[in-house]
Design an enzyme around this catalytic site. Structure first.
Site, PDB file in Angstrom:
ATOM      1  CG  LEU A 125      -8.243  28.965-118.477  1.00 50.50           C
ATOM      2  CD1 LEU A 125      -7.437  27.266-118.544  1.00 50.50           C
ATOM      3  CD2 LEU A 125      -8.759  28.871-117.281  1.00 50.50           C
ATOM      4  N   PRO A 126      -6.935  32.780-117.861  1.00 51.03           N
ATOM      5  CG  PRO A 126      -6.154  32.714-115.384  1.00 51.03           C
ATOM      6  CD  PRO A 126      -6.889  32.524-116.692  1.00 51.03           C
ATOM      7  CB  THR A 161      -5.012  36.581-124.726  1.00 50.71           C
ATOM      8  OG1 THR A 161      -5.610  37.272-124.540  1.00 50.71           O
ATOM      9  CG2 THR A 161      -3.318  37.730-125.002  1.00 50.71           C
ATOM     10  CE  LYS A 194      -5.435  40.735-127.407  1.00 50.19           C
ATOM     11  NZ  LYS A 194      -6.301  41.207-126.730  1.00 50.19           N
ATOM     12  CE  LYS A 252      -2.164  37.479-120.855  1.00 49.90           C
ATOM     13  NZ  LYS A 252      -4.149  36.623-120.293  1.00 49.90           N
TER      14      LYS A 252
END
Ligand code: NAD
Length: 294
Positions: A66-67, A95, A170, A245
């Protein structure tokens, strides 16, 4: 008997990942808010579901792609926790920020589920090709259960430690990438102004102490180094908007633990400027043009 996976979020990344689960013998129950994404998944062989709750009821494991954190928290708290089988394994591959990842995993454990955060390195091509790298946060036992599912979608599955550590790995990696790309771009721009030919500077620096992945695998100067998005008008590759982001997530994580990240903060400001110029969709090595004053 093959495992059934509920897959929620079948966009640019999730669509290819679900298709790879199907190719590797898993059954997939799919849900996405987008009718188009759902139709594509059904074409690849997934069972269409009318809600996340319907997808998870008959699944051995749940994968979400998902976003952002608010979508992940909303889907797990709103539907998954209430409808999943008691022994279902939960895997969030989105992420998202470390704090939300840890909060959702704590809530999952409190409800008796095992859960991992398993964000990916690699873009849409790697999702389609089944060559993603997964960085996994969670207990040894949850990691052991997650590995065969993630291996069907990737080439490397690495245990990063406890809950939230996949997200931590990450964003630390991508903050380093953002900062080294900016440094590589400004250096090539300065070298040129000082009268150095870019290829000559590459030949020297790529075998000297200034070498980095941003230089030797992804050189921002067209025609220098191996083939990269700079050779293709900065199209494809890793979008400025996605780098931004990740740098914002890195700033949030740094604030959470009181880490000083001046280089990460500088990279975030510069990528914000590049995005403000209407370049959010082009490759992040485009930074060199802004620093050259173009
Ligand atoms: P995307 O926008 O293409 O896909 C997200 C999907 O989630 C959409 O299809 C959307 O309809 C769906 N969705 C949103 N809210 C939902 C809900 N409540 N229930 C069901 N479906 C819902 O995004 P993407 O590029 O596939 O990225 C997904 C994640 O992967 C993001 O967290 C992103 O940062 C990460 N990521 C992307 C890339 C990349 O190159 N695109 C690379 C690495 C990681």
């Amino acid at each position: 008997m093959s495992q059934t996976i509920a897959f929620i979020g079948l966009g640019n990344m999730g669509g290819g990942m679900a298709a790879n689960l199907l190719k590797n013998g898993f059954a997939v129950r799919a849900f996405d808010l987008s009718e188009e994404a759902l139709a594509k998944a059904a074409e690849a062989g997934a069972v269409r579901c009318a809600s996340a709750a319907e997808a998870v009821t008959a699944a051995d494991a749940v994968v979400t792609m998902l976003p952002a954190g608010k979508h992940v928290e909303g889907v797990y708290q709103g539907e998954v926790f209430g409808a999943a089988k008691a022994d279902a394994l939960l895997l969030d591959c989105s992420t998202i920020d470390v704090a939300t990842a840890r909060r959702v995993e704590e809530a999952a454990v409190a409800k008796g589920f095992e859960m991992v955060d398993a964000p990916v390195s690699g873009g849409i091509a790697a999702a389609n090709g089944g060559t993603l790298t997964f960085m996994v946060g969670g207990t040894e036992q949850a990691f052991g259960r997650a590995r065969p599912i993630l291996s069907a979608m990737g080439k490397a599955v690495i245990h990063a430690g406890g809950a939230g550590n996949g997200q931590a790995a990450k964003i630390c990696n991508n903050m380093l990438l953002g900062a080294t790309m900016v440094a590589t771009c400004e250096t090539f721009a300065m070298a040129k102004k000082l009268g150095l030919d870019p290829q000559t500077f590459y030949d020297i620096s790529s075998v000297s102490s200034g070498q980095s992945w941003s230089m030797t695998s992804y050189c921002p100067v067209p025609g220098v180094g191996p083939q990269s998005p700079s050779d293709n008008g900065y199209q494809g590759g890793f979008a400025v908007g996605l780098m931004l982001k990740d740098l914002k997530l890195a700033s949030e994580a740094a604030a959470l633990v009181g880490a000083s990240v001046p280089m990460g903060n500088a990279a975030e400001s510069l990528y914000q400027l590049l995005a403000n110029r209407g370049e959010a969709g082009r490759d992040f090595s485009l930074m060199i043009e802004m620093l050259e004053g173009k």
